[in-house]
Scaffold this motif. Sequence first.
Motif, PDB file in Angstrom:
ATOM      1  N   VAL A 253       0.853  -1.189   0.000  1.00 37.13           N
ATOM      2  CA  VAL A 253       0.000   0.000   0.000  1.00 37.13           C
ATOM      3  C   VAL A 253       0.891   1.242   0.000  1.00 37.13           C
ATOM      4  O   VAL A 253       2.100   1.149   0.150  1.00 37.13           O
ATOM      5  N   VAL A 254       0.265   2.400  -0.180  1.00 34.41           N
ATOM      6  CA  VAL A 254       1.015   3.646  -0.004  1.00 34.41           C
ATOM      7  C   VAL A 254       1.171   3.824   1.506  1.00 34.41           C
ATOM      8  O   VAL A 254       0.173   3.916   2.231  1.00 34.41           O
ATOM      9  N   ALA A 255       2.398   3.804   1.977  1.00 35.51           N
ATOM     10  CA  ALA A 255       2.614   3.786   3.429  1.00 35.51           C
ATOM     11  C   ALA A 255       3.694   4.778   3.844  1.00 35.51           C
ATOM     12  O   ALA A 255       4.661   5.022   3.101  1.00 35.51           O
ATOM     13  N   VAL A 293      -1.741  17.711  -0.693  1.00 33.27           N
ATOM     14  CA  VAL A 293      -1.982  17.179  -2.046  1.00 33.27           C
ATOM     15  C   VAL A 293      -3.032  16.072  -2.056  1.00 33.27           C
ATOM     16  O   VAL A 293      -3.494  15.668  -3.124  1.00 33.27           O
ATOM     17  N   CYS A 294      -3.391  15.583  -0.878  1.00 30.35           N
ATOM     18  CA  CYS A 294      -4.269  14.408  -0.826  1.00 30.35           C
ATOM     19  C   CYS A 294      -5.690  14.750  -1.286  1.00 30.35           C
ATOM     20  O   CYS A 294      -6.350  15.597  -0.691  1.00 30.35           O
ATOM     21  N   PRO A 295      -6.186  14.105  -2.336  1.00 27.54           N
ATOM     22  CA  PRO A 295      -7.532  14.437  -2.828  1.00 27.54           C
ATOM     23  C   PRO A 295      -8.642  14.010  -1.882  1.00 27.54           C
ATOM     24  O   PRO A 295      -9.792  14.428  -2.051  1.00 27.54           O
ATOM     25  N   THR A 296      -8.320  13.151  -0.887  1.00 28.65           N
ATOM     26  CA  THR A 296      -9.367  12.793   0.074  1.00 28.65           C
ATOM     27  C   THR A 296      -9.096  13.438   1.435  1.00 28.65           C
ATOM     28  O   THR A 296      -9.801  13.161   2.411  1.00 28.65           O
ATOM     29  N   GLY A 297      -8.080  14.258   1.494  1.00 27.01           N
ATOM     30  CA  GLY A 297      -7.850  15.092   2.680  1.00 27.01           C
ATOM     31  C   GLY A 297      -7.324  14.369   3.911  1.00 27.01           C
ATOM     32  O   GLY A 297      -7.472  14.864   5.020  1.00 27.01           O
ATOM     33  N   ILE A 298      -6.703  13.205   3.736  1.00 26.12           N
ATOM     34  CA  ILE A 298      -6.231  12.476   4.922  1.00 26.12           C
ATOM     35  C   ILE A 298      -4.727  12.674   5.127  1.00 26.12           C
ATOM     36  O   ILE A 298      -4.024  13.131   4.238  1.00 26.12           O
ATOM     37  N   ASP A 299      -4.282  12.286   6.309  1.00 27.25           N
ATOM     38  CA  ASP A 299      -2.858  12.343   6.638  1.00 27.25           C
ATOM     39  C   ASP A 299      -2.360  10.902   6.650  1.00 27.25           C
ATOM     40  O   ASP A 299      -2.672  10.132   7.571  1.00 27.25           O
ATOM     41  N   ILE A 300      -1.589  10.545   5.633  1.00 26.24           N
ATOM     42  CA  ILE A 300      -1.142   9.148   5.497  1.00 26.24           C
ATOM     43  C   ILE A 300      -0.219   8.762   6.654  1.00 26.24           C
ATOM     44  O   ILE A 300      -0.030   7.572   6.932  1.00 26.24           O
ATOM     45  N   ARG A 301       0.298   9.745   7.361  1.00 31.96           N
ATOM     46  CA  ARG A 301       1.182   9.428   8.489  1.00 31.96           C
ATOM     47  C   ARG A 301       0.404   8.772   9.634  1.00 31.96           C
ATOM     48  O   ARG A 301       0.990   8.221  10.557  1.00 31.96           O
ATOM     49  N   MET A 306      -9.258   4.008   5.272  1.00 29.51           N
ATOM     50  CA  MET A 306     -10.235   3.644   4.264  1.00 29.51           C
ATOM     51  C   MET A 306     -10.301   4.674   3.126  1.00 29.51           C
ATOM     52  O   MET A 306     -10.546   4.351   1.975  1.00 29.51           O
ATOM     53  N   GLU A 307     -10.067   5.945   3.454  1.00 24.78           N
ATOM     54  CA  GLU A 307     -10.190   7.010   2.449  1.00 24.78           C
ATOM     55  C   GLU A 307      -9.047   7.013   1.445  1.00 24.78           C
ATOM     56  O   GLU A 307      -9.146   7.649   0.399  1.00 24.78           O
ATOM     57  N   CYS A 308      -7.951   6.348   1.756  1.00 27.06           N
ATOM     58  CA  CYS A 308      -6.783   6.393   0.860  1.00 27.06           C
ATOM     59  C   CYS A 308      -7.064   5.618  -0.423  1.00 27.06           C
ATOM     60  O   CYS A 308      -7.358   4.425  -0.386  1.00 27.06           O
ATOM     61  N   VAL A 309      -6.966   6.311  -1.564  1.00 28.25           N
ATOM     62  CA  VAL A 309      -7.231   5.648  -2.838  1.00 28.25           C
ATOM     63  C   VAL A 309      -5.927   5.259  -3.549  1.00 28.25           C
ATOM     64  O   VAL A 309      -5.934   4.948  -4.734  1.00 28.25           O
ATOM     65  N   ASN A 310      -4.829   5.291  -2.820  1.00 29.38           N
ATOM     66  CA  ASN A 310      -3.517   4.899  -3.392  1.00 29.38           C
ATOM     67  C   ASN A 310      -3.154   5.713  -4.639  1.00 29.38           C
ATOM     68  O   ASN A 310      -2.620   5.166  -5.606  1.00 29.38           O
ATOM     69  N   CYS A 311      -3.460   7.010  -4.606  1.00 28.30           N
ATOM     70  CA  CYS A 311      -3.199   7.813  -5.801  1.00 28.30           C
ATOM     71  C   CYS A 311      -1.735   8.204  -5.932  1.00 28.30           C
ATOM     72  O   CYS A 311      -1.314   8.697  -6.973  1.00 28.30           O
ATOM     73  N   THR A 312      -0.963   8.049  -4.857  1.00 29.37           N
ATOM     74  CA  THR A 312       0.491   8.318  -4.826  1.00 29.37           C
ATOM     75  C   THR A 312       0.857   9.799  -4.851  1.00 29.37           C
ATOM     76  O   THR A 312       2.039  10.135  -4.969  1.00 29.37           O
ATOM     77  N   ALA A 313      -0.133  10.688  -4.755  1.00 28.53           N
ATOM     78  CA  ALA A 313       0.193  12.133  -4.745  1.00 28.53           C
ATOM     79  C   ALA A 313       1.089  12.463  -3.548  1.00 28.53           C
ATOM     80  O   ALA A 313       2.008  13.285  -3.659  1.00 28.53           O
ATOM     81  N   CYS A 314       0.829  11.812  -2.401  1.00 34.65           N
ATOM     82  CA  CYS A 314       1.644  12.100  -1.208  1.00 34.65           C
ATOM     83  C   CYS A 314       3.072  11.590  -1.369  1.00 34.65           C
ATOM     84  O   CYS A 314       4.007  12.170  -0.801  1.00 34.65           O
ATOM     85  N   ILE A 315       3.261  10.539  -2.165  1.00 33.88           N
ATOM     86  CA  ILE A 315       4.626  10.037  -2.398  1.00 33.88           C
ATOM     87  C   ILE A 315       5.418  11.111  -3.153  1.00 33.88           C
ATOM     88  O   ILE A 315       6.535  11.473  -2.778  1.00 33.88           O
TER      89      ILE A 315
HETATM   90  S1  SF4 Z   1      -2.109   7.891  -1.737  1.00 36.45           S
HETATM   91 FE1  SF4 Z   1      -3.440   9.592  -2.360  1.00 36.45          FE
HETATM   92  S2  SF4 Z   1      -5.299   9.250  -1.192  1.00 36.45           S
HETATM   93 FE2  SF4 Z   1      -3.736   8.028  -0.200  1.00 36.45          FE
HETATM   94  S3  SF4 Z   1      -2.955   9.331   1.401  1.00 36.45           S
HETATM   95 FE3  SF4 Z   1      -1.637   9.612  -0.389  1.00 36.45          FE
HETATM   96  S4  SF4 Z   1      -2.494  11.380  -1.410  1.00 36.45           S
HETATM   97 FE4  SF4 Z   1      -4.062  10.659   0.012  1.00 36.45          FE
END
Ligand code: SF4
Length: 483
Positions: A253-255, A293-301, A306-315
């Motif tokens: 996952v994006v982690a 940058v997160c399109p669902t507004g969460i803090d991946i930290r 559940m809201e993470c759509v793995n879009c990789t914008a945070c990476i």
């Molecule tokens: S992968 Fe996308 S949706 Fe998930 S935390 Fe990162 S920016 Fe947000």
Amino acid sequence: MSTGTEKPTSSYTSLKAADRKDFRDHISTADQEGRRKWLYASQPKGRFYRARTWVAWFLIGVMFGGPFVNLNGNPLLMINIVERKFSVLGVIFWPQDNLVFALGFLLFLMGIAVFTAAFGRLWCGWTCPQTVMMEMVFRKLEYLIEGSATQQKILNRGPWTANKMGKKAAKHLIFFGLSFVIGNTLLAYIIGIDALKQIVTDDPRQHLSGLTFMALFTFVFYAIFARFREQACTFICPYGRFQSTLLDENTIVVAYDYKRGEKRGPLRRAETIEQRSQRSTGDCIDCFKCVTVCPTGIDIRNGTQMECVNCTACIDACDDVMDKIRRPRGLIRFASLNGIEKGQPIHVTPRIVGYCAILILLGLGLMALLLTRSEVDVSLLRAPGALFQQAPDGKVSNLYLLKLTNKTHHEVPVELRLEGIEGSLTVLGGQLNLPAEKQSDASVLMVIPPDTLRSGQTPISVGIYSSGKRIDHINTVFIGPRK
Ligand code: SF4
Ligand code: SF4
């Protein structure tokens, strides 16, 4: 893996309580009173965003070009519920192919389970039509018209000047026009491009239901892309909810690498990264770039949510920060929980092997069904309400209704023969020549001598022949007098 609803697992216990805060108790898109909190996601930039853009353009091409592509004279994909006709890769399927549909659906579900167990919600961020259109088309147009996330916020909070009205009008007109195109594309997938052309070119009064659906789809898509946005993924789509059952500690996952990132803390003015490391802080400088940058507004930290759509914008956002502070990239990356926690390499788990085995079995079953799928589907039922008739010479007759479906791309001549019993079978109306991919109905009269009949009901077998070759058979019953 956490889904944002259960208690924190050990993976998060190294974070300070203040860092975890109360993110599990609320959603990022609503305030304390439950009102919608509009998200202003910054535009990502970086290698993953570039790759996603290429993938998106390819998928958009496939999505919008699909209805125009014909294979074997049939649409590439058509789900014509009205006429109960379905085309997949140019092959026409009928409701009679229910076993193929059932197995195909199971295969699809199993495919999702395997993919999600191995790669999390990669589908959502990279290939889901909702995300592709939202992030790669509508959001980009919004940046183009209204500017960056900060400029959008200022514009929305500012007074209704001519500039603001112009920008809003342009944006919503374009959004509505695009929604119209998307709505029509969906309609083309349902009824076929030819039927859609007819709706557009004919007298509107003859296509009121078609036009109603066209308007409905347009408004629904406009509402989703202009207003509803990420809530379609977090509130409506059931796929995110499956996560808690499908993900495990080996899923990629994006982690956020909390071991490397914590203890987080800002980079002080004029402080070098070497000086900062002496303060025993981790690599995370708490800049919140990954959140903005997160399109669902969460803090991946806070861990997988559940809201993470793995879009990789945070990476991309975090890699950019790491480049700037001269630390290795990958503080946020594709990794499994075990990869981060125990440093374990990515490996195939027995669960994935088991899923794949089921997937292969289902695939083989579907292939066998497709290969042995009969060219002509036949049903022969006794005419409702009709009993039997007996002629003066004693012969007994029954009337049947015959329904034939030609599943092939060519005309099929069909002949019916009584098997294993003396008698005659007449298709009323003459020779049966089934046009390609069409259904045909006819009445069938069977006449059988009384001495070959049992008392009451007699089982009958009818062979279906095409060009002299037996292609199928059907069993039915013949009613006669009780002896
Ligand atoms: S992968 Fe996308 S949706 Fe998930 S935390 Fe990162 S920016 Fe947000
Ligand atoms: S972008 Fe990276 S450094 Fe900045 S807050 Fe997020 S994880 Fe920390």
